[in-house]
Design an enzyme around this catalytic site. Structure first.
Site, PDB file in Angstrom:
ATOM      1  N   HIS A   1     -36.102  34.447  -7.733  1.00  0.00           N
ATOM      2  CA  HIS A   1     -37.176  34.223  -6.764  1.00  0.00           C
ATOM      3  C   HIS A   1     -37.232  35.352  -5.740  1.00  0.00           C
ATOM      4  O   HIS A   1     -38.305  35.888  -5.456  1.00  0.00           O
ATOM      5  CB  HIS A   1     -36.970  32.896  -6.012  1.00  0.00           C
ATOM      6  CG  HIS A   1     -37.096  31.684  -6.860  1.00  0.00           C
ATOM      7  ND1 HIS A   1     -36.111  30.716  -6.887  1.00  0.00           N
ATOM      8  CD2 HIS A   1     -38.062  31.257  -7.706  1.00  0.00           C
ATOM      9  CE1 HIS A   1     -36.481  29.749  -7.703  1.00  0.00           C
ATOM     10  NE2 HIS A   1     -37.656  30.059  -8.226  1.00  0.00           N
TER      11      HIS A   1
ATOM     12  N   LYS B   1     -40.977  14.095  -9.599  1.00  0.00           N
ATOM     13  CA  LYS B   1     -39.699  14.767  -9.849  1.00  0.00           C
ATOM     14  C   LYS B   1     -38.736  14.486  -8.707  1.00  0.00           C
ATOM     15  O   LYS B   1     -39.113  14.451  -7.551  1.00  0.00           O
ATOM     16  CB  LYS B   1     -39.902  16.289  -9.940  1.00  0.00           C
ATOM     17  CG  LYS B   1     -40.567  16.750 -11.205  1.00  0.00           C
ATOM     18  CD  LYS B   1     -40.591  18.263 -11.244  1.00  0.00           C
ATOM     19  CE  LYS B   1     -41.193  18.789 -12.521  1.00  0.00           C
ATOM     20  NZ  LYS B   1     -41.240  20.259 -12.527  1.00  0.00           N
TER      21      LYS B   1
ATOM     22  N   ARG C   1     -40.712  35.846 -16.685  1.00  0.00           N
ATOM     23  CA  ARG C   1     -39.455  36.313 -17.272  1.00  0.00           C
ATOM     24  C   ARG C   1     -39.651  36.715 -18.723  1.00  0.00           C
ATOM     25  O   ARG C   1     -39.135  37.722 -19.176  1.00  0.00           O
ATOM     26  CB  ARG C   1     -38.385  35.218 -17.181  1.00  0.00           C
ATOM     27  CG  ARG C   1     -37.882  35.002 -15.764  1.00  0.00           C
ATOM     28  CD  ARG C   1     -36.978  33.827 -15.687  1.00  0.00           C
ATOM     29  NE  ARG C   1     -37.764  32.649 -16.092  1.00  0.00           N
ATOM     30  CZ  ARG C   1     -37.285  31.442 -16.254  1.00  0.00           C
ATOM     31  NH1 ARG C   1     -36.020  31.211 -16.077  1.00  0.00           N
ATOM     32  NH2 ARG C   1     -38.057  30.440 -16.592  1.00  0.00           N
TER      33      ARG C   1
ATOM     34  N   SER D   1     -34.087  28.197 -12.280  1.00  0.00           N
ATOM     35  CA  SER D   1     -33.576  27.121 -11.421  1.00  0.00           C
ATOM     36  C   SER D   1     -33.005  25.971 -12.241  1.00  0.00           C
ATOM     37  O   SER D   1     -31.979  25.391 -11.881  1.00  0.00           O
ATOM     38  CB  SER D   1     -34.673  26.600 -10.493  1.00  0.00           C
ATOM     39  OG  SER D   1     -35.001  27.563  -9.534  1.00  0.00           O
TER      40      SER D   1
END
Length: 160
Positions: A18, A42, A91, A129
């Site tokens: 990040h 969540k 990514r 994460s």
């Protein structure tokens, strides 16, 4: 006109991936709003307040960064804060396909908000994460994936 960009995410926890994206995006904008998305479906590992505190501490000497939390559609939040851009980190190619679909939907809903993609630096491409939470959950040393303030909090949490 000020260039305001929103970097949305859960940042649960904030990782070096990040901060890599944030640091590299800063020269491109006048203000970078880091928006911690709150999803009632969540259960995060770390509270929104903790995540806000981490980002504020990491960037305490950077006046162009503001951190806040939000609920609802990201494009609606962009309108609320006057952001013309959404920043997303990529990514892998699979990330791009997923993120492009979201960007296309966002553009249809709000044609004045543009999505900007930055690829992460190679040394951070494996940091996610989700994986870092797994390491933490199982008592592993996640410090190599985390900025200092985050690693410090996590280490003290594991010890107690």
């Amino acid at each position: 006109m000020r260039r305001i960009c929103l970097f949305p995410g859960t940042f649960d926890p904030v990782t070096l991936g990040h901060t890599d994206i944030i640091d590299r995006a800063l020269p491109l904008v006048d203000e970078l709003v880091i928006g911690i998305g709150v999803n009632s479906g969540k259960e995060p590992m770390f509270s929104v307040e903790q995540r806000v505190e981490w980002i504020q501490e990491i960037y305490r000497n950077e006046p162009r960064i503001r951190v806040t939390s939000y609920e609802g559609l990201t494009v609606n939040f962009c309108k609320q804060i006057g952001a013309q851009f959404i920043l997303r980190g990529i990514r892998y190619v699979s990330d791009f396909e997923y993120e492009k679909a979201i960007a296309d939907i966002n553009r249809k809903m709000e044609h004045e908000v543009e999505t900007v993609f930055l690829t992460c630096s190679p040394e951070y491409s494996t940091i996610a994460s989700t994986l870092v939470r797994d390491v933490i959950r199982h008592g592993g040393d996640a410090a190599q994936f985390l900025p200092g303030p985050v690693a410090k909090t996590v280490a003290s949490r594991i010890k107690s």
